[in-house]
Design an enzyme around this catalytic site. Structure first.
Site, PDB file in Angstrom:
ATOM      1  CG  ASN A   1      -7.147  11.289  -4.441  1.00 29.64           C
ATOM      2  OD1 ASN A   1      -6.044  10.907  -4.861  1.00 29.64           O
ATOM      3  ND2 ASN A   1      -8.172  10.469  -4.308  1.00 29.64           N
TER       4      ASN A   1
ATOM      5  CG  LEU B   1     -11.223   5.844   0.670  1.00 25.80           C
ATOM      6  CD1 LEU B   1      -9.777   6.276   0.791  1.00 25.80           C
ATOM      7  CD2 LEU B   1     -11.341   4.333   0.773  1.00 25.80           C
ATOM      8  CG  ASP B   2     -11.620   7.326  -3.159  1.00 28.95           C
ATOM      9  OD1 ASP B   2     -10.573   7.986  -3.226  1.00 28.95           O
ATOM     10  OD2 ASP B   2     -11.653   6.087  -3.288  1.00 28.95           O
TER      11      ASP B   2
ATOM     12  CB  THR C   1     -13.177  15.431   3.378  1.00 25.62           C
ATOM     13  OG1 THR C   1     -13.869  14.402   2.667  1.00 25.62           O
ATOM     14  CG2 THR C   1     -13.384  16.768   2.701  1.00 25.62           C
TER      15      THR C   1
ATOM     16  CB  SER D   1       1.133   8.316 -16.097  1.00 29.92           C
ATOM     17  OG  SER D   1      -0.156   8.109 -15.602  1.00 29.92           O
TER      18      SER D   1
ATOM     19  NE  ARG E   1       0.399   4.240   4.220  1.00 32.55           N
ATOM     20  CZ  ARG E   1       0.354   3.300   5.176  1.00 32.55           C
ATOM     21  NH1 ARG E   1       0.532   2.044   4.876  1.00 32.55           N
ATOM     22  NH2 ARG E   1       0.121   3.647   6.439  1.00 32.55           N
ATOM     23  CB  ILE E   2      -6.309   4.485   4.224  1.00 26.70           C
ATOM     24  CG1 ILE E   2      -6.979   3.665   3.124  1.00 26.70           C
ATOM     25  CG2 ILE E   2      -7.354   5.197   5.075  1.00 26.70           C
ATOM     26  CD1 ILE E   2      -7.856   2.545   3.630  1.00 26.70           C
TER      27      ILE E   2
ATOM     28  CG  HIS F   1     -11.395   7.769  -7.350  1.00 23.22           C
ATOM     29  ND1 HIS F   1     -10.705   6.827  -6.618  1.00 23.22           N
ATOM     30  CD2 HIS F   1     -12.540   7.169  -7.745  1.00 23.22           C
ATOM     31  CE1 HIS F   1     -11.423   5.715  -6.563  1.00 23.22           C
ATOM     32  NE2 HIS F   1     -12.530   5.899  -7.245  1.00 23.22           N
TER      33      HIS F   1
ATOM     34  NE  ARG G   1      -4.530   3.809   8.423  1.00 23.95           N
ATOM     35  CZ  ARG G   1      -4.213   3.169   7.293  1.00 23.95           C
ATOM     36  NH1 ARG G   1      -3.530   3.790   6.364  1.00 23.95           N
ATOM     37  NH2 ARG G   1      -4.583   1.929   7.108  1.00 23.95           N
TER      38      ARG G   1
ATOM     39  CB  SER H   1     -13.649  12.634  -9.715  1.00 21.38           C
ATOM     40  OG  SER H   1     -14.693  11.883 -10.265  1.00 21.38           O
TER      41      SER H   1
ATOM     42  CD  GLN I   1     -10.514  12.890 -21.336  1.00 24.39           C
ATOM     43  OE1 GLN I   1     -10.836  14.019 -20.969  1.00 24.39           O
ATOM     44  NE2 GLN I   1     -10.116  12.642 -22.568  1.00 24.39           N
TER      45      GLN I   1
END
Ligand code: GRF
Length: 216
Positions: free
Chosen positions: A110, A147-148, A144, A16, A94-95, A112, A68, A139, A176
């Site tokens: 990204n 993570l998040d 970087t 979406s 995916r990390i 979140h 990975r 956000s 939002q």
């Protein structure tokens, strides 16, 4: 107008947010163009949205790779074939390896579903409700290696209602997301947004630690 900013979008699911980006880049004055959408899952509905919009799609199944690093190396090759100025993660589950993140440093965004640094990871709406938070939101940040955890660009803050469930809250946060992600991508495409040594810069000025704040 300056050159078009080609964007590659990575996703794993419904897309979406991709749809919001497609809609925003369809206006005649958009400085951004979605060059391709790549998924690690062949059944991601986001791929369908992209092909309906006439956008190139690719699928790269992570299960076909040894680890990975190998998957990320193949992903980099696939992305770079489109020569994007910006790579956008839109529900890409995916990390990412440190090498991948470094390769796209300063041009990887990204979104979140929480007011970072609160609630990194999953189940953010439920966690906000369990904590009794009166405010929640989403956000956009530069990615970087943490993570998040990268510098924030923009956050949308919404009030939590007494009768909210994780689902109702998720729905309002999602609306939002669909506003702030196209906004951040547009800033980047216009050359207004960049990553400096101290954090995210908008029009050459360091943004606050929370990024640009939008309250509804
Ligand atoms: C969104 O909640 C986004 O914040 C998170 O993944 C979800 C993707 O949703 N990173 P959609 O596929 O764009 O609907």
């Amino acid at each position: 107008m300056s050159q078009t900013c080609d964007v590659v979008v990575l996703l794993s699911g419904s897309g979406s947010n991709l749809q919001a980006l497609i809609d925003s880049t369809r206006t005649g004055d958009s400085p951004a163009r979605i060059a391709a959408v790549i998924s690690n899952r062949a059944d991601a509905y986001g791929l369908q949205r992209a092909s309906d919009a006439g956008i190139d799609t690719r699928c790269l199944d992570h299960k076909a790779f040894e680890g990975r690093e190998a998957f990320d190396a193949a992903l980099i090759e696939l992305i770079d074939a489109f020569n994007p100025k910006l790579v956008v993660l839109a529900g890409f589950m995916r990390i990412l390896s440190a090498g991948f993140v470094r390769h796209y440093q300063g041009r990887l965004l990204n979104i979140h579903p929480s007011l970072l640094p609160k609630y990194k990871g999953l189940h953010t709406h439920q966690r906000a409700l369990e904590a009794g938070d009166t405010e929640h939101g989403c956000s956009v940040h530069f990615v970087t290696e943490e993570l998040d955890g990268g510098p924030l660009v923009v956050q949308a803050v919404i009030p939590v209602e007494l009768q909210d469930s994780p689902q109702s809250l998720a729905q309002r946060v999602h609306s939002q997301e669909h506003l702030i992600y196209p906004m951040a991508v547009r800033w980047f495409a216009e050359g207004r947004l960049s990553l400096g040594e101290q954090g995210a810069l908008l029009d050459g000025k360091l943004l606050a630690a929370s990024g640009h704040l939008i309250r509804t």
